[in-house]
Design an enzyme around this catalytic site. Structure first.
Site, short mmCIF file in Angstrom:
data_model
loop_
_atom_site.label_atom_id
_atom_site.label_comp_id
_atom_site.label_asym_id
_atom_site.label_seq_id
_atom_site.Cartn_x
_atom_site.Cartn_y
_atom_site.Cartn_z
N ASN A 77 0.82 -1.23 0.00
CA ASN A 77 0.00 0.00 0.00
C ASN A 77 0.85 1.27 0.00
O ASN A 77 0.69 2.15 0.83
CB ASN A 77 -1.01 0.00 1.17
CG ASN A 77 -0.35 0.02 2.54
OD1 ASN A 77 0.81 -0.35 2.69
ND2 ASN A 77 -1.09 0.46 3.54
N ASP B 260 -3.24 -5.51 1.77
CA ASP B 260 -3.27 -5.03 3.16
C ASP B 260 -3.50 -3.53 3.28
O ASP B 260 -2.92 -2.73 2.54
CB ASP B 260 -1.99 -5.40 3.90
CG ASP B 260 -2.09 -4.96 5.34
OD1 ASP B 260 -2.97 -5.46 6.04
OD2 ASP B 260 -1.33 -4.06 5.74
N HIS C 131 -6.03 -9.09 4.76
CA HIS C 131 -6.43 -8.12 5.79
C HIS C 131 -7.93 -8.34 5.96
O HIS C 131 -8.73 -7.89 5.15
CB HIS C 131 -6.09 -6.71 5.29
CG HIS C 131 -6.68 -5.58 6.08
ND1 HIS C 131 -5.91 -4.66 6.74
CD2 HIS C 131 -7.96 -5.22 6.30
CE1 HIS C 131 -6.70 -3.77 7.34
NE2 HIS C 131 -7.96 -4.09 7.09
N ASP D 80 3.34 -5.39 11.71
CA ASP D 80 2.45 -4.37 11.14
C ASP D 80 3.00 -2.97 11.44
O ASP D 80 2.24 -2.03 11.72
CB ASP D 80 1.01 -4.52 11.65
CG ASP D 80 0.02 -3.69 10.83
OD1 ASP D 80 0.42 -3.14 9.79
OD2 ASP D 80 -1.15 -3.59 11.25
C1 NCD Z 1 -1.71 0.01 8.10
C2 NCD Z 1 -1.07 1.19 7.40
O1 NCD Z 1 -0.95 2.25 8.00
O2 NCD Z 1 -0.65 1.05 6.26
N1 NCD Z 1 -2.46 0.52 9.20
C3 NCD Z 1 -2.87 -0.16 10.29
O3 NCD Z 1 -3.58 0.42 11.11
N2 NCD Z 1 -2.52 -1.40 10.51
C4 NCD Z 1 -2.52 -0.80 7.18
C5 NCD Z 1 -2.86 -2.17 7.69
O4 NCD Z 1 -1.97 -2.94 8.11
O5 NCD Z 1 -4.02 -2.54 7.67
ZN ZN Z 2 -3.85 -4.64 7.58
#
Ligand code: NCD
Ligand code: ZN
Length: 434
Positions: free
Chosen positions: A93, A153, A180, A306
């Site tokens: 992303n 994701d 996700h 993450d």
């Molecule tokens: C993630 C991001 O900031 O790219 N954010 C999150 O809250 N985990 C995206 C994701 O992992 O879903």
């Molecule tokens: Zn995610």
């Protein structure tokens, strides 16, 4: 012997047994013994320290290309090396999205140029992460990066027909889909776990069923496609029950849990500090307890950070306007020690399993998560189990500062990381190529 050899003296392998000396040469473990004396090697005193296989993170956001103000492949690689990682999977992303071989190969090459950690790009499942049309997974898999994990994701592959096709396509390519799990119809406008805390604070709720319904659906789709599926950031007790059921049926499903879902719960939201906003949201203490038990039992296979860096202006604002995500790479080991080792749910052997061996196996990396034995690749981490440290965002290598652990004192710390025998981090500093 070449000048780049490293000799680690007096270290315990996996935190057990008698201390030994370990010689790293030509990228591999050359010798393990007692009283190894080597003339030309750089010597590290491992007294009181533990040697483990280097950590592998299946879920990292490095923000390059597109948001280099919040993290770059370079700053994220430094954070990874400092956290004990020798391989990380960089989510798709970015901007542009990693839905083409041009982007995935760029991320891979840049990671290799920097040389602090192997950065494996994750390819997008669908074009632009929009969930409508499959991306060219085959081209990305065949490129220089050899993409082996695909994920939208940040977004769920919500359309069941697209997910079904993605699984079938992935199966024929021998790659993995990481989901996700978030049914978007159930999370429209949601910013916090749906429960008494969010209700009292007036925050729109993200129900557990939004995650669990997709986990259940994708288990069935994976079963029928004969494909593997991996669940990103499992966050609820119900997801644990579904994983147990699916694994019991022989379905090829694996799952990760984040350090923050192991340690934190939605009582943190009382302050409305948006550093606690994350997807999936921090759940209730009973969910965190179920996740810890599931990681101990192997129902959840591994820990993934993450790591989600965000700019100050995207975090220091009202809760509902803030971007979801928290830093994770530099604190992961300490959180796992605190939540799993200290309560006796895992020993150091178990920590090697959930931070290194299992994620390496899920990703199909044959040079990571390997045994500590002569002839194996020297992708390793040296840990001081008895120290403690206080987290200061300003001292982290990440460009962004959105750590939820600010001012917390945490146990254990990485003292050195080795990538193919080369020191990439030592005593709190990332070490670039000579
Ligand atoms: C993630 C991001 O900031 O790219 N954010 C999150 O809250 N985990 C995206 C994701 O992992 O879903
Ligand atoms: Zn995610």
């Amino acid at each position: 012997m070449s000048g780049s050899d490293v000799l680690i003296k007096n270290v315990r392998l996996y935190g057990a047994g008698d201390p030994v000396d370990v010689l790293l040469a030509d990228g591999e473990i050359r010798e393990i013994g007692t009283d190894l004396g080597v003339v030309d090697a750089e010597t590290i005193d491992g007294t009181g320290q533990f040697l483990l296989p280097g950590f592998v993170d299946l879920h990292t956001h490095l923000r390059e290309p597109g948001r280099e103000d919040t993290e770059t492949i370079e700053s994220g690689s430094a954070a990874a090396a400092l956290g004990g990682y020798t391989a990380v999977f960089a989510m798709a992303n970015t901007s542009p999205v990693a839905d083409s071989v041009v982007v995935t190969d760029h991320v891979w090459r840049r990671g290799q140029e920097i040389g602090l950690v192997d950065v494996y790009p994750v390819g997008a499942v669908t074009v632009g992460l929009r969930g409508k049309q499959l991306a060219e997974m085959g081209t990305m898999a065949a490129g220089a990066a050899g993409v082996r994990i695909f994920s939208d994701d940040g977004h769920c592959v919500y359309d069941p027909l697209i997910m079904r096709r993605a699984l079938e396509y992935a199966n024929s390519l021998g790659v993995l889909i990481a989901q996700h799990a978030e049914e978007p119809r159930l999370t429209d406008g949601a910013v916090a776990h749906e429960g008494p805390t969010a209700a009292r604070l007036g925050l729109a709720g993200w129900p557990r069923a939004a995650e669990e319904s997709i986990v259940a659906r994708d288990a069935l789709l994976a079963r029928d496609a004969g494909a593997r599926v991996h669940i990103c950031h499992a966050s609820t007790a119900g997801t644990v029950e579904l994983l147990k059921w699916a694994k019991g049926q022989g379905i090829s499903i694996t799952a990760e849990v984040t350090p923050h879902h192991l340690l934190l719960d939605d009582s943190r939201l009382e302050t409305y500090d948006a550093v606690n906003r994350v997807n999936p949201p921090l759940r209730e203490a009973s969910d965190a307890a179920a996740l810890r038990q599931a990681l101990a039992d192997g129902v959840i296979d591994c820990v993934a950070t993450d790591h989600a860096p965000h700019a100050e202006q995207d975090k220091c604002c009202e809760f509902a306007a803030a971007r979801p995500g928290m830093l994770g790479l530099e604190t992961a080991l300490s959180i796992v020690v605190e939540t799993m080792l200290e309560p006796g749910l895992l020993d150091w052997r178990g920590i090697a399993r959930v931070l290194s061996e299992n994620p390496a196996r899920i990703a199909g990396l044959d040079d990571q998560g390997r045994p500590l034995a002569v002839g194996e690749p020297a992708n390793l981490v040296l840990v001081d189990p008895d120290t403690s440290w206080t987290v200061r965002a300003t001292e982290l290598a990440s460009i962004s500062k959105n750590t939820p652990y600010e001012a917390m004192t945490l146990p254990a710390r990485v003292t050195a990381t080795f990538l193919r025998g080369r020191i990439t981090a030592r005593d709190g500093k990332a070490v670039g190529r000579p």
